[in-house]
Design a protein around this motif. Structure first.
Motif, PDB file in Angstrom:
ATOM      1  N   PRO A   1      14.530  12.526 -19.875  1.00 35.31           N
ATOM      2  CA  PRO A   1      13.336  13.016 -20.436  1.00 35.31           C
ATOM      3  C   PRO A   1      13.484  13.805 -21.751  1.00 35.31           C
ATOM      4  CG  PRO A   1      13.570  13.573 -18.054  1.00 35.31           C
ATOM      5  CD  PRO A   1      14.738  12.987 -18.446  1.00 35.31           C
ATOM      6  N   TRP A   2      14.602  14.071 -22.144  1.00 35.82           N
ATOM      7  CA  TRP A   2      14.888  14.724 -23.385  1.00 35.82           C
ATOM      8  C   TRP A   2      15.696  14.023 -24.413  1.00 35.82           C
ATOM      9  CZ3 TRP A   2      15.337  17.959 -18.822  1.00 35.82           C
ATOM     10  CH2 TRP A   2      14.173  18.621 -18.736  1.00 35.82           C
ATOM     11  N   GLU A   3      16.013  12.729 -24.086  1.00 32.04           N
ATOM     12  CA  GLU A   3      16.766  11.876 -25.135  1.00 32.04           C
ATOM     13  C   GLU A   3      16.464  10.395 -24.624  1.00 32.04           C
ATOM     14  OE1 GLU A   3      21.009  12.353 -25.316  1.00 32.04           O
ATOM     15  OE2 GLU A   3      21.001  11.093 -27.235  1.00 32.04           O
ATOM     16  N   VAL A   4      16.196   9.564 -25.789  1.00 33.95           N
ATOM     17  CA  VAL A   4      16.279   8.083 -25.823  1.00 33.95           C
ATOM     18  C   VAL A   4      16.831   7.561 -26.744  1.00 33.95           C
ATOM     19  CG1 VAL A   4      14.693   6.195 -25.696  1.00 33.95           C
ATOM     20  CG2 VAL A   4      13.899   8.196 -24.452  1.00 33.95           C
ATOM     21  N   SER A   5      17.895   6.834 -26.744  1.00 35.19           N
ATOM     22  CA  SER A   5      18.648   6.275 -27.556  1.00 35.19           C
ATOM     23  C   SER A   5      19.391   4.781 -27.221  1.00 35.19           C
ATOM     24  CB  SER A   5      19.727   7.257 -28.281  1.00 35.19           C
ATOM     25  OG  SER A   5      20.514   7.480 -27.182  1.00 35.19           O
ATOM     26  N   GLY A   6      19.639   4.073 -28.271  1.00 38.09           N
ATOM     27  CA  GLY A   6      20.266   2.906 -27.749  1.00 38.09           C
ATOM     28  C   GLY A   6      19.541   1.809 -27.537  1.00 38.09           C
ATOM     29  N   LYS A   7      19.829   0.687 -27.368  1.00 33.53           N
ATOM     30  CA  LYS A   7      19.203  -0.536 -27.200  1.00 33.53           C
ATOM     31  C   LYS A   7      18.825  -0.541 -25.583  1.00 33.53           C
ATOM     32  CE  LYS A   7      19.427  -5.604 -27.966  1.00 33.53           C
ATOM     33  NZ  LYS A   7      18.086  -5.774 -28.275  1.00 33.53           N
ATOM     34  N   ILE A   8      17.540  -0.661 -25.430  1.00 36.35           N
ATOM     35  CA  ILE A   8      17.046  -0.550 -24.053  1.00 36.35           C
ATOM     36  C   ILE A   8      16.728  -1.998 -23.198  1.00 36.35           C
ATOM     37  CG2 ILE A   8      15.227   0.321 -22.566  1.00 36.35           C
ATOM     38  CD1 ILE A   8      15.068   2.532 -25.021  1.00 36.35           C
ATOM     39  N   ASN A   9      17.327  -1.979 -22.298  1.00 38.39           N
ATOM     40  CA  ASN A   9      16.984  -2.922 -21.132  1.00 38.39           C
ATOM     41  C   ASN A   9      16.208  -2.710 -20.154  1.00 38.39           C
ATOM     42  OD1 ASN A   9      17.325  -4.880 -19.050  1.00 38.39           O
ATOM     43  ND2 ASN A   9      19.698  -5.562 -19.606  1.00 38.39           N
ATOM     44  N   TYR A  10      14.619  -3.048 -20.359  1.00 36.90           N
ATOM     45  CA  TYR A  10      13.694  -2.451 -19.375  1.00 36.90           C
ATOM     46  C   TYR A  10      14.242  -3.210 -18.067  1.00 36.90           C
ATOM     47  CZ  TYR A  10      11.684  -0.281 -23.463  1.00 36.90           C
ATOM     48  OH  TYR A  10      11.658   0.553 -24.452  1.00 36.90           O
ATOM     49  N   GLU A  11      14.353  -4.494 -17.985  1.00 37.21           N
ATOM     50  CA  GLU A  11      14.526  -4.979 -16.344  1.00 37.21           C
ATOM     51  C   GLU A  11      15.421  -4.152 -15.876  1.00 37.21           C
ATOM     52  OE1 GLU A  11      15.481  -9.120 -16.239  1.00 37.21           O
ATOM     53  OE2 GLU A  11      13.860  -9.416 -17.846  1.00 37.21           O
ATOM     54  N   ARG A  12      16.693  -3.505 -16.518  1.00 35.52           N
ATOM     55  CA  ARG A  12      17.569  -2.601 -15.882  1.00 35.52           C
ATOM     56  C   ARG A  12      17.248  -1.350 -15.568  1.00 35.52           C
ATOM     57  NH1 ARG A  12      23.279  -1.590 -16.909  1.00 35.52           N
ATOM     58  NH2 ARG A  12      23.865  -0.354 -15.384  1.00 35.52           N
ATOM     59  N   LEU A  13      16.205  -0.786 -16.338  1.00 34.96           N
ATOM     60  CA  LEU A  13      15.608   0.339 -16.229  1.00 34.96           C
ATOM     61  C   LEU A  13      14.789   0.555 -14.794  1.00 34.96           C
ATOM     62  CD1 LEU A  13      14.478   1.802 -19.390  1.00 34.96           C
ATOM     63  CD2 LEU A  13      16.335   2.533 -18.142  1.00 34.96           C
ATOM     64  N   VAL A  14      14.157  -0.858 -14.578  1.00 34.61           N
ATOM     65  CA  VAL A  14      13.212  -0.770 -13.357  1.00 34.61           C
ATOM     66  C   VAL A  14      14.145  -0.761 -12.127  1.00 34.61           C
ATOM     67  CG1 VAL A  14      11.992  -2.581 -11.843  1.00 34.61           C
ATOM     68  CG2 VAL A  14      11.613  -2.169 -14.461  1.00 34.61           C
ATOM     69  N   LYS A  15      15.349  -1.361 -12.274  1.00 34.95           N
ATOM     70  CA  LYS A  15      16.463  -1.259 -11.035  1.00 34.95           C
ATOM     71  C   LYS A  15      17.029   0.203 -11.197  1.00 34.95           C
ATOM     72  CE  LYS A  15      19.613  -4.594  -9.781  1.00 34.95           C
ATOM     73  NZ  LYS A  15      20.543  -5.468  -9.975  1.00 34.95           N
ATOM     74  N   ASP A  16      17.493   0.815 -12.308  1.00 33.39           N
ATOM     75  CA  ASP A  16      17.823   2.152 -12.166  1.00 33.39           C
ATOM     76  C   ASP A  16      17.159   2.894 -11.761  1.00 33.39           C
ATOM     77  OD1 ASP A  16      20.247   1.104 -13.242  1.00 33.39           O
ATOM     78  OD2 ASP A  16      20.028   1.860 -15.372  1.00 33.39           O
ATOM     79  N   PHE A  17      15.894   3.185 -12.117  1.00 34.25           N
ATOM     80  CA  PHE A  17      15.046   4.164 -11.763  1.00 34.25           C
ATOM     81  C   PHE A  17      14.371   3.967 -10.437  1.00 34.25           C
ATOM     82  CE2 PHE A  17      15.141   5.215 -16.280  1.00 34.25           C
ATOM     83  CZ  PHE A  17      14.906   6.660 -16.287  1.00 34.25           C
ATOM     84  N   GLY A  18      14.542   2.550  -9.899  1.00 34.52           N
ATOM     85  CA  GLY A  18      13.970   2.352  -8.566  1.00 34.52           C
ATOM     86  C   GLY A  18      12.400   2.456  -8.746  1.00 34.52           C
ATOM     87  N   VAL A  19      11.790   1.844  -9.869  1.00 31.97           N
ATOM     88  CA  VAL A  19      10.358   1.813  -9.835  1.00 31.97           C
ATOM     89  C   VAL A  19       9.924   0.258  -9.489  1.00 31.97           C
ATOM     90  CG1 VAL A  19      10.052   3.784 -11.431  1.00 31.97           C
ATOM     91  CG2 VAL A  19      10.438   1.324 -12.483  1.00 31.97           C
ATOM     92  N   SER A  20       8.787  -0.119  -9.592  1.00 28.73           N
ATOM     93  CA  SER A  20       8.276  -1.401  -9.429  1.00 28.73           C
ATOM     94  C   SER A  20       7.656  -2.057 -10.639  1.00 28.73           C
ATOM     95  CB  SER A  20       7.329  -1.528  -8.521  1.00 28.73           C
ATOM     96  OG  SER A  20       7.521  -0.523  -7.160  1.00 28.73           O
ATOM     97  N   SER A  21       8.256  -3.409 -10.878  1.00 24.89           N
ATOM     98  CA  SER A  21       7.667  -4.243 -12.122  1.00 24.89           C
ATOM     99  C   SER A  21       6.190  -4.418 -11.931  1.00 24.89           C
ATOM    100  CB  SER A  21       8.241  -5.592 -12.006  1.00 24.89           C
ATOM    101  OG  SER A  21       9.737  -5.541 -12.278  1.00 24.89           O
ATOM    102  N   MET A  22       5.496  -4.270 -13.066  1.00 26.65           N
ATOM    103  CA  MET A  22       4.133  -4.376 -12.965  1.00 26.65           C
ATOM    104  C   MET A  22       3.671  -5.808 -12.584  1.00 26.65           C
ATOM    105  SD  MET A  22       1.405  -2.703 -13.606  1.00 26.65           S
ATOM    106  CE  MET A  22       1.767  -1.173 -15.094  1.00 26.65           C
ATOM    107  N   PRO A  23       2.883  -5.980 -11.305  1.00 26.99           N
ATOM    108  CA  PRO A  23       2.685  -7.043 -10.742  1.00 26.99           C
ATOM    109  C   PRO A  23       1.476  -7.935 -11.386  1.00 26.99           C
ATOM    110  CG  PRO A  23       1.883  -5.391  -9.231  1.00 26.99           C
ATOM    111  CD  PRO A  23       2.494  -4.734 -10.556  1.00 26.99           C
TER     112      PRO A  23
END
Lengths: 372, 372
Positions: free
Chosen positions: B12-34
């Motif tokens: 929440p206080w830092e976003v940096s680097g090249k972001i892999n959104y598919e990976r984030l869905v897994k890491d955060f345990g959220v659902s992909s938008m259907p």
């Protein structure tokens, strides 16, 4: 009957064991109450002139401003609890006495939040509901209502912004070190020291920088110290608050501190107790400094220092110095028996409570107006 | 020109680097938008129908209630900063679009306190003064003012009692683990997760339990998760909030997130930029997906996926799907040059900002009324 706990523990959230007050003066780094200051304030409540308030920080500079009629004020708070007992009176009696003498403002915030954060099973509505009853007892003590200001933490619109301003100056590691916070404590508790500092600075936040005094139990010194450290910061620019520190009024059975949290009804005298309840409690539970037999008592005399009835008279209920002195002498010599001392104490406490309870009906009406 | 940072960091206080959104869905345990949900909401803002909001928690149940005309609402907040930029628009454009479609309430708290706690050098008055300017920009986006409710943390009388109620449910070790708090952080910061949870639950605290939606950057998911964990607790008895998570709108130079905290004016388009400033910034700094020479571009075509101008059109500024599709096709084939794409983007951004800035004068007057 007296609890013998060899190790004492004095923190804002726990007081236990046998307390060595001289040692506390050293441990906390406060100053002993100087006798010349007590002489200066000799018309004040027995709690002050008889040494119950045994130490201080910068009380001398507060008295100096008060004596020279500069603006001074007093801050004392209350963590509202179900029933107020005699031990709760200590800071309020002093605050009223100083207000009577110096005609100064008194600020009394109710820290419903602290109780809520610290007591695991205390519900939110429950934490709030004691405030109104508690405020009635305080009003009944006779404060000048034009110069006395009440606030409650869960309904104080200025609390959060001011506490936030203060919170920025305090790190988690500081509060952890000072108050012994544990990682499993809730985050309200870790924020609370900022709210407490807000309380202590309240008179200055309302009326600008001036000398303020906090009469408080010695266990609360960590809050005072923390607040003194931040008061002069450039984002606040206030005076360091002064403080006077009291001993603890013991429970009936002679424990270290009369405290509702012990949950022992046999250790407490409530402000709503009936005359008979007081009589029964003192006779049955009040720890006696007398000897085991009347014969031994007459011969060797009693020890007023450890006699709970005598200590109650000395702190609060016998305001006449000459009478107290005579009681002490006669008890020490054995002329006065424990039974006689208890009978006199019951009479004095019951006189106080009868007057208090008479004023309570009107005070409850006044209390309703304050937070409505 | 594109920053190459191999390791990404999303908190929440830092976003940096090249972001892999598919990976984030897994890491955060959220659902992909259907896709069926996107089809259902196809008349909504491009940010939703073109996949910029790429994941969610319980969006389906919110849409179900919204479609069946049950009470639903939206919560999105703003940590006020000196100047709002295009990246700040993302949650508000979605909130407005959903309000237009479902006629629902939108709640917008301003977290002056978070900025104050987190930014070491930000003064108290400074933290407060950006709110009024920021609110004007949000009003200018055209929210239904009868259904849109603004509040500011340093002047919200209900904030502390509600946040305290929540704070009791969260331990320091939890916020330490979730947000990576350090002992040297101030105690305002450790309390703030309770305030943020209060924001997220605000619509239900005001109007009783119902389905609420938080459109937010994926970096804010820890707050959502924490709030979902406590919402149903017996002391609150509220619904778990739903959330939709956006990707980050990149800075001009193609960094991971357009952010004022980078301090790079060359990376940002402000909502108050002049037409010439936009022209200069896009031409000079906007990272291009085109080839190095016109010849190579005509032959091999450009890459819209990494072209910042195209991404801005896709996310916000070209709302016409057919036109966007044609631009993408022509850029990929090499028919459309980088210069032409930039010129079109400048025109579209400037059209948007011109309209926005026109509405700003009236919006500033409305803003003054809200917190006066």
């Amino acid at each position: 009957m007296k609890k013998e706990v060899s190790k004492s523990n004095v923190t804002p959230w726990e007081v236990s064991g046998k307390i060595n007050y001289e040692r506390l003066v050293k441990d906390f780094g406060v100053s002993s109450m100087p006798t010349n200051l007590i002489a200066k304030t000799k018309n004040l409540h027995p709690l002050l002139r008889r040494g119950f308030y045994f130490s201080h920080r910068d009380f001398d500079s507060w008295v100096k401003d008060a004596e020279s009629k500069k603006k001074v004020s007093i801050l004392t708070g209350r963590g509202p609890s179900e029933k107020m007992h005699v031990g709760h009176l200590v800071p309020f009696l002093i605050a009223k006495s100083l207000q009577d003498k110096y005609k100064c403002n008194v600020y009394i915030p109710f820290s419903e939040d602290e109780k809520y954060f610290v007591k695991k099973d205390l519900g939110f509505e429950e934490a709030k509901k004691f405030t109104e009853e508690n405020i009635s007892h305080i009003i009944a003590l006779g404060f000048d209502m034009k110069k006395t200001f009440f606030s409650r933490d869960f309904n104080d619109p200025e609390l959060y912004s001011n506490s936030a301003k203060i919170a920025k100056l305090i790190t988690y590691s500081e509060v952890k070190a000072i108050f012994g916070l544990k990682p499993e404590n809730n985050i309200g508790w870790s924020f609370y020291p900022a709210v407490q500092a807000y309380h202590i600075l309240l008179p200055q936040l309302k009326k600008g920088p001036h000398k303020t005094l906090v009469p408080v139990g010695i266990d609360q010194d960590p809050f005072i110290r923390l607040t003194r450290d931040i008061a002069t910061h450039s984002s606040l620019k206030l005076n360091k608050p002064s403080a006077i520190y009291s001993k603890f009024l013991s429970g009936l059975r002679g424990g270290s501190k009369m405290s509702s949290s012990s949950g022992l009804e046999t250790d407490l005298i409530f402000l709503t107790d009936t005359q008979n309840e007081v009589k029964r409690k003192i006779n049955k539970y009040a720890f006696s400094g007398g000897k085991d037999t009347l014969e031994a008592h007459r011969k060797h005399g009693g020890n007023p220092e450890i006699d709970v009835s005598f200590q109650y008279l000395k702190a609060i209920f016998e305001t006449d110095d000459k009478k107290l002195s005579k009681i002490e002498k006669n008890y020490r010599s054995g002329k006065l028996t424990t039974g006689e001392l208890k009978a006199y104490t019951i009479e004095k406490i019951n006189f106080f409570l009868k007057e208090h309870q008479k004023k309570l009906t009107k005070a409850r009406k006044d209390a309703k107006k304050i937070f409505s």
